[in-house]
Design a protein around this motif. Structure first.
Motif, PDB file in Angstrom:
ATOM      1  N   VAL A 197       0.878  -1.185  -0.059  1.00 33.49           N
ATOM      2  CA  VAL A 197      -0.116   0.099  -0.026  1.00 33.49           C
ATOM      3  C   VAL A 197       0.893   1.316   0.082  1.00 33.49           C
ATOM      4  O   VAL A 197       2.016   1.291   0.456  1.00 33.49           O
ATOM      5  N   LYS A 198       0.282   2.239  -0.574  1.00 32.92           N
ATOM      6  CA  LYS A 198       0.888   3.454  -0.523  1.00 32.92           C
ATOM      7  C   LYS A 198      -0.036   4.533  -0.500  1.00 32.92           C
ATOM      8  O   LYS A 198      -1.235   4.356  -1.050  1.00 32.92           O
ATOM      9  N   ALA A 199      -0.309   5.601   0.337  1.00 32.56           N
ATOM     10  CA  ALA A 199      -1.029   6.679   0.631  1.00 32.56           C
ATOM     11  C   ALA A 199      -0.492   7.872   1.073  1.00 32.56           C
ATOM     12  O   ALA A 199       0.521   7.903   1.319  1.00 32.56           O
ATOM     13  N   THR A 200      -1.423   9.029   0.884  1.00 31.18           N
ATOM     14  CA  THR A 200      -0.976  10.187   1.518  1.00 31.18           C
ATOM     15  C   THR A 200      -1.727  10.323   2.834  1.00 31.18           C
ATOM     16  O   THR A 200      -2.976  10.481   2.687  1.00 31.18           O
ATOM     17  N   VAL A 201      -1.244  11.029   3.904  1.00 34.48           N
ATOM     18  CA  VAL A 201      -2.005  11.016   5.150  1.00 34.48           C
ATOM     19  C   VAL A 201      -1.742  12.472   5.445  1.00 34.48           C
ATOM     20  O   VAL A 201      -0.814  13.203   5.085  1.00 34.48           O
ATOM     21  N   THR A 202      -3.023  13.347   5.689  1.00 32.83           N
ATOM     22  CA  THR A 202      -3.021  14.561   5.795  1.00 32.83           C
ATOM     23  C   THR A 202      -3.717  15.000   7.342  1.00 32.83           C
ATOM     24  O   THR A 202      -4.789  14.303   7.457  1.00 32.83           O
ATOM     25  N   VAL A 203      -3.034  15.582   8.155  1.00 35.99           N
ATOM     26  CA  VAL A 203      -3.360  15.983   9.477  1.00 35.99           C
ATOM     27  C   VAL A 203      -3.043  17.511   9.638  1.00 35.99           C
ATOM     28  O   VAL A 203      -1.898  17.887   9.257  1.00 35.99           O
ATOM     29  N   GLY A 204      -4.220  18.547   9.401  1.00 38.39           N
ATOM     30  CA  GLY A 204      -4.021  19.763   9.631  1.00 38.39           C
ATOM     31  C   GLY A 204      -3.354  20.362   8.097  1.00 38.39           C
ATOM     32  O   GLY A 204      -3.961  20.001   7.120  1.00 38.39           O
ATOM     33  N   SER A 205      -2.380  21.016   8.305  1.00 39.24           N
ATOM     34  CA  SER A 205      -1.758  21.436   7.093  1.00 39.24           C
ATOM     35  C   SER A 205      -0.537  20.539   6.470  1.00 39.24           C
ATOM     36  O   SER A 205       0.033  20.725   5.725  1.00 39.24           O
ATOM     37  N   LEU A 206      -0.306  19.624   7.386  1.00 42.18           N
ATOM     38  CA  LEU A 206       0.692  18.593   7.155  1.00 42.18           C
ATOM     39  C   LEU A 206       0.361  17.092   6.151  1.00 42.18           C
ATOM     40  O   LEU A 206      -0.600  16.792   6.644  1.00 42.18           O
ATOM     41  N   SER A 207       1.267  16.920   5.378  1.00 47.68           N
ATOM     42  CA  SER A 207       0.798  15.815   4.709  1.00 47.68           C
ATOM     43  C   SER A 207       2.208  14.984   4.552  1.00 47.68           C
ATOM     44  O   SER A 207       3.274  15.474   4.650  1.00 47.68           O
ATOM     45  N   ASP A 208       1.873  13.584   4.183  1.00 45.10           N
ATOM     46  CA  ASP A 208       3.022  12.649   4.269  1.00 45.10           C
ATOM     47  C   ASP A 208       2.728  11.550   3.543  1.00 45.10           C
ATOM     48  O   ASP A 208       1.469  11.058   3.624  1.00 45.10           O
ATOM     49  N   VAL A 209       3.570  10.784   2.891  1.00 44.65           N
ATOM     50  CA  VAL A 209       3.470   9.391   2.504  1.00 44.65           C
ATOM     51  C   VAL A 209       3.830   8.303   3.260  1.00 44.65           C
ATOM     52  O   VAL A 209       4.766   8.588   4.043  1.00 44.65           O
ATOM     53  N   VAL A 210       2.736   7.583   3.322  1.00 40.08           N
ATOM     54  CA  VAL A 210       3.115   6.166   4.114  1.00 40.08           C
ATOM     55  C   VAL A 210       2.913   4.880   3.200  1.00 40.08           C
ATOM     56  O   VAL A 210       2.290   5.066   2.333  1.00 40.08           O
ATOM     57  N   LYS A 211       3.887   4.005   3.375  1.00 41.15           N
ATOM     58  CA  LYS A 211       3.843   2.766   2.674  1.00 41.15           C
ATOM     59  C   LYS A 211       3.977   1.585   3.597  1.00 41.15           C
ATOM     60  O   LYS A 211       4.492   1.882   4.629  1.00 41.15           O
ATOM     61  N   GLY A 212       3.492   0.368   2.953  1.00 40.45           N
ATOM     62  CA  GLY A 212       3.764  -0.851   3.913  1.00 40.45           C
ATOM     63  C   GLY A 212       2.723  -1.704   3.342  1.00 40.45           C
ATOM     64  O   GLY A 212       2.290  -1.915   2.184  1.00 40.45           O
ATOM     65  N   CYS A 213       2.244  -2.606   4.185  1.00 36.66           N
ATOM     66  CA  CYS A 213       1.450  -3.802   3.668  1.00 36.66           C
ATOM     67  C   CYS A 213       0.033  -3.636   4.401  1.00 36.66           C
ATOM     68  O   CYS A 213      -0.071  -2.939   5.426  1.00 36.66           O
ATOM     69  N   ALA A 214      -0.931  -4.327   3.848  1.00 38.60           N
ATOM     70  CA  ALA A 214      -2.341  -4.078   4.017  1.00 38.60           C
ATOM     71  C   ALA A 214      -3.032  -5.361   3.598  1.00 38.60           C
ATOM     72  O   ALA A 214      -2.668  -5.814   2.823  1.00 38.60           O
ATOM     73  N   THR A 215      -4.172  -5.598   4.426  1.00 38.48           N
ATOM     74  CA  THR A 215      -5.064  -6.513   4.084  1.00 38.48           C
ATOM     75  C   THR A 215      -6.225  -5.917   2.651  1.00 38.48           C
ATOM     76  O   THR A 215      -6.314  -4.889   2.542  1.00 38.48           O
ATOM     77  N   THR A 216      -6.580  -6.733   1.885  1.00 35.50           N
ATOM     78  CA  THR A 216      -7.453  -6.499   0.778  1.00 35.50           C
ATOM     79  C   THR A 216      -8.542  -5.561   1.301  1.00 35.50           C
ATOM     80  O   THR A 216      -9.039  -4.422   0.648  1.00 35.50           O
TER      81      THR A 216
END
Length: 197
Positions: free
Chosen positions: A132-151
């Protein structure tokens, strides 16, 4: 006139009786010993339990329970942290904590980010069958997270604070571009998802 009042009162009795009740708690100590029962607000159709654990030397474990409108049961593994969610839709069904994520590797490998680089690899475990790859946004901050996930997590239609979820099948299919990530940032977004909905 009396018939209208009777029908109105019956409607109120029936709708009030169908409100979902779930347990609610938030703990940074790894135990929801002080969970309280609450009546869910209108629009909430699920109860959720969430467990998030940091896997480095700090070993922080966050547990949360609440009502939510949308929910997916599943597991996520972001290298330095793992999370599991358990969703249900009957009264008081979230009395049990979300299961601990499995530590038994399943043979799949994905990239994850450690704050400096996203070229680190993590061994997926249990039912984690996607990268998995996603962008997480909290307030005005954004970051990319990566890893494993279930379907099931990959199939989620809406997770607040998380945009652009893309999942793929195959080892290391989620790319290795360099970005930054913090555990607290990830926890805040996951908890906001479950606590706000």
């Amino acid at each position: 006139m009396d018939l209208q009042i009777s029908v109105f009162l019956l409607f109120i009795l029936f709708t009030a009786g169908h409100s979902l009740s779930c347990y609610e708690c938030m703990s940074m100590t790894g135990s929801c010993a002080n969970q309280k029962l609450k009546t869910c607000p209108s629009g909430s159709s699920n109860c959720v339990s969430l467990t998030t654990a940091r896997q480095d030397q700090f070993r922080i474990r966050v547990m949360a329970k609440d009502c939510t409108a949308d929910c997916q049961s599943g597991f996520m593994n972001f290298g330095i942290s793992k999370a599991s969610s358990s969703c249900c839709n009957t009264d008081q069904c979230n009395v049990q904590d979300a299961p601990d994520p499995s530590n038994i590797p399943n043979g799949r490998k994905c990239y994850y980010c450690d704050g400096q680089s996203c070229s680190n690899t993590v061994d997926c475990s249990g039912n984690e069958d996607r990268c998995v790859k996603a962008t997480v946004t909290v307030g005005s901050l954004s970051d990319v997270v990566k890893g494993c996930a279930t379907t099931s997590i990959c199939d989620a239609t809406f997770i607040p604070s998380i945009q652009g979820i893309s999942c793929c099948e195959g080892n290391l299919c989620n790319g290795a571009q360099s970005v930054t990530q913090s555990f607290l940032f990830l926890c805040c977004s996951l908890l906001s998802y479950f606590m706000m909905h």
